[in-house]
Scaffold this motif. Structure first.
Motif, PDB file in Angstrom:
ATOM      1  N   ALA A  57       0.808  -1.351  -0.035  1.00 13.30           N
ATOM      2  CA  ALA A  57      -0.167   0.023  -0.018  1.00 13.30           C
ATOM      3  C   ALA A  57       0.850   1.167   0.023  1.00 13.30           C
ATOM      4  O   ALA A  57       0.648   2.153  -0.752  1.00 13.30           O
ATOM      5  CB  ALA A  57      -0.904   0.005   1.163  1.00 13.30           C
ATOM      6  N   ASP A  97      -2.933  -0.870  -5.314  1.00 15.94           N
ATOM      7  CA  ASP A  97      -4.257  -0.923  -4.966  1.00 15.94           C
ATOM      8  C   ASP A  97      -4.436  -2.075  -4.067  1.00 15.94           C
ATOM      9  O   ASP A  97      -4.249  -3.421  -4.380  1.00 15.94           O
ATOM     10  CB  ASP A  97      -5.232  -0.729  -6.018  1.00 15.94           C
ATOM     11  N   VAL A 101      -4.700   0.641   3.206  1.00 16.27           N
ATOM     12  CA  VAL A 101      -5.335  -0.749   2.585  1.00 16.27           C
ATOM     13  C   VAL A 101      -6.790  -0.577   2.619  1.00 16.27           C
ATOM     14  O   VAL A 101      -7.360  -0.151   3.845  1.00 16.27           O
ATOM     15  CB  VAL A 101      -4.818  -1.872   3.349  1.00 16.27           C
TER      16      VAL A 101
END
Length: 715
Positions: free
Chosen positions: A420, A425, A453
């Protein structure tokens, strides 16, 4: 290794001992089906309870190193705790709310009565094993757990000093009187109830007091070698508390001190439809978990009946909920000795899991062909390395993963956080309701969210039990999906202690299926038919039934019908009825079921073509593998799901095919046929619900499935 051909079946005696239930009930469309007869089904709770006898048998096996035998004893005790916290509590709940009877037709009252009877047998066997077998064997090996009556004067002086310096300052005894009612007793905590005579400093007449052992204190105390003369001499904290409890009540006479322990319901119930924030609701529930309804009372064997009645009344327990203990009530805590004693000769020999060849570039390795990992014989490091490389690779765009249990200081979590931070992503589905890991998973979710996250809590009403990892990587002008699917958790510790199977693949259809499942979990995607995967709660149950019925049709048409499946437990009635029908048609069915099994094998005219074995060995059997003969075009699936109602109908699970023929053959050989050939660690289920330990017959070669895999893969 056993031949893949259909094995011969031995003659079975009629199942004269099959017991009937308390009631009969119809199934299906309401018409009475002979295969619904409750006499054809075992009780899940009693079957699961019996698993602990098989674990305890390992503690009594002289061929097992003595510290490992101690570990098995402690596992059987810990399992029993969890059984009362969850399974027995579930039965009590069913009794309170007059819930429908299960397939076996036994009423909750009947099941609770049998649980008490069987548990009494198990507890007696556990303490006999400890007092008469393991404690003497450990002592002979130089590891002594010394009872209070055998302390020397020098040991007693040191222990009294240790009590005053290290234990007494953190104790808070509570005298019981009108101003001090019986305190709340924490689930599974160690307590001493003390009988007193005399008056205290305020002139109050003493009668009873409770001393709670603080959770911060170790339950096993090692005596220094300079004091005891032995390198590994230990005592239980409970013995020290009982010996010196008089110092807590100066001026009063201690007439007796008796250790006790209460086990409580630990099943959290959150009405997810009524809460706006599941994480907040769980946090609230966790606060009170240790003080839910009492299920069991363990108390010192010599405790007077009047004191036992007082405790039962306080905990609102019936007479059949008390177990008198001939030894420490927290026997499972002796597991600390296993870690404190540095004696490799008293433990299983270490082994080195096989490392993946040419695993430097995990993406290149997987792109070259599917990778099958059979833990713990194959190392878990390729999974860690895949996530690590994904977190650092500039071509990786996204990582999606489910986390059910991870353990403390998880390297996987570190890699996800780093991913992250590196701009990937990252989406993680954290199952907050993973039993006994709820608090850890709440903290995990907070940490992941703080790192950027995207955390998803799954689906209301359905635990996310699937084990999935999806990595999206740009390769040239295309995006490619790399997938890991497994039968076990993303937990490095259990990967060394549990048998599990994982598959790494770049198969585009599997990758797309996993992508669709993540879409369902994180968004509001509709249920769609996946191309390769079976999924609970949508297609797995029906898919299993269809494949069992296909084998049944083949057998009725005179073709070979064959099913081999390995799992932790089975109780789903429709699956069991389908297996009974398959057996009646002549399908040869072999089930490797570690724990609870409600199916009765060997019933004439119903299940004489079904064999059920349970393997209990060095590693906890945890892999789930289904194999269907399919008229010479076999299908092999690995999955996170047992054939339990909850897994097939009320959880999010994935069941994935092993498409590479060579890997499918390897999985069948290692995880199925290898285990069916076991005659050293296998127990065969009989029609009456009992288990018979298998032994090599005349001229037969002894075979341990786990030892064979250690030799073949790790040797």
């Amino acid at each position: 290794m056993a031949s893949p051909d259909t094995p011969p079946r031995k003659k079975r005696k009629p199942a004269a001992a099959v017991a009937t239930g308390d009631a009969t009930h119809p199934c299906g469309d309401g018409a009475m089906d002979p295969l619904c007869d409750p006499a054809l089904y075992l009780n899940r709770e009693l079957s699961q309870l019996d698993f602990n006898f098989r674990v305890l048998a390992q503690a009594q096996d002289e061929a097992v190193p003595v510290l490992e035998r101690l570990r098995y004893l402690c596992i059987s005790c810990t399992n029993l705790d969890e059984f009362f916290e969850i399974r027995a509590a579930t039965v009590r709940h069913a009794q309170d709310f007059d819930m429908p009877l299960p397939s076996d037709g036994l009423s909750p009252a009947t099941v609770l009565k049998r649980i008490h009877e069987r548990t009494a047998e198990l507890v007696e066997a556990q303490y006999r094993c400890w007092n008469e077998v393991l404690k003497p064997a450990l002592s002979e090996a130089g590891v002594k757990v010394i009872p209070r009556e055998q302390w020397t004067a020098k040991q007693t002086r040191w222990l009294r000093s240790h009590f005053r310096d290290e234990i007494l300052p953190v104790l808070s005894p509570l005298g019981l009187d009108p101003a001090h009612p019986f305190p709340k007793i924490l689930n599974k905590s160690l307590n001493i109830i003390v009988v007193l005579k005399g008056k205290d400093a305020f002139g109050r007449s003493g009668h009873l007091a409770v001393v709670r052992a603080p959770r911060s204190l170790p339950r096993i105390i090692q005596i220094p070698e300079r004091v005891s003369g032995g390198e590994y001499d230990f005592v239980f904290l409970s013995a020290v508390l009982s010996a010196f409890v008089d110092e807590l009540f100066p001026g009063m006479q201690v007439k007796g001190a008796y250790q006790f322990r209460v086990t409580r319901n630990s099943e959290l119930i959150v009405d997810e439809e009524e809460v706006e924030n599941l994480a907040l609701a769980l946090r609230d529930e966790l606060v009170g978990r240790g003080y839910l309804r009492a299920m069991r009372l363990e108390i010192a064997a010599q405790c007077p009946k009047a004191i036992v009645r007082t405790l039962l009344r306080n905990f609102e327990l019936p007479e059949n909920a008390v177990y008198r203990i001939n030894g420490p009530v927290n026997l499972n805590r002796v597991i600390q000795v296993y870690d404190l004693v540095q004696r490799p000769d008293l433990k299983f020999p270490p082994f080195q899991p096989r490392q993946l060849r040419n695993g430097d570039d995990m993406f290149a390795r997987i792109a070259d062909g599917d990778v099958l990992l059979h833990h713990p014989f194959d190392a878990f490091t390729p999974v860690l390395e895949l996530i690590k490389q994904a977190s650092e690779d500039p071509n990786v765009l996204a990582i999606k993963q489910t986390l059910y249990r991870t353990g403390r200081d998880s390297a996987i979590v570190e890699h996800l956080v780093q991913a992250a931070r590196n701009g990937k992503d990252v989406t993680v589905v954290v199952e907050l309701r993973a039993r006994f890991d709820e608090e850890a998973n709440l903290g995990l979710a907070d940490r992941l969210q703080d790192a950027g996250v995207q955390v998803v809590y799954g689906v209301v009403g359905f635990k996310t039990h699937a084990k999935m990892l999806l990595i999206v990587r740009r390769e040239g002008r295309k995006l490619r999906r790399y997938t890991h699917l497994g039968t076990g958790n993303y937990h490095s510790g259990t990967a060394r202690a549990y048998t599990d199977i994982g598959l790494m693949t770049a198969d585009p259809e599997i990758g797309n299926d996993v992508h669709q499942v993540f879409q369902q979990l994180s968004g509001l995607a509709p249920a769609i038919r996946l191309k390769r995967l079976l999924q609970s709660p949508f297609t797995l149950h029906a898919g299993v039934l269809q494949r069992i019925e296909r084998e049944t049709r083949l057998a009725r048409a005179g073709r070979p019908g064959r099913i081999v499946a390995k799992m932790n437990a089975i109780n789903e009635p429709q699956v069991i009825r389908a297996l009974y029908a398959a057996s009646q048609a002549g399908v040869q069915v072999d089930l490797i079921v570690r724990g609870a099994c409600t199916l009765r094998p060997g019933v004439p005219g119903v299940s004489e073509n079904i064999r059920v074995v349970s393997i209990v060995g060095r590693f906890l059997e945890h892999s789930r593998v289904y194999w269907f003969g399919n008229d010479g075009k076999p299908e092999l699936f690995c999955t996170s799901a047992d054939w339990l109602e909850r897994n097939l109908l009320r959880r999010v699970e994935t069941c994935f095919p092993v498409l590479d023929p060579a890997l499918a053959a390897r999985a069948r050989d290692e995880a199925l046929e290898n285990y069916l050939a076991d005659n050293l660690n296998a127990w065969e289920l009989q029609a009456d619900g009992s288990y018979c330990k298998l032994v090599p017959g005349d001229g037969a070669t002894p075979h341990s499935a786990q030892a064979a895999l250690l030799d073949r893969i790790c040797g």
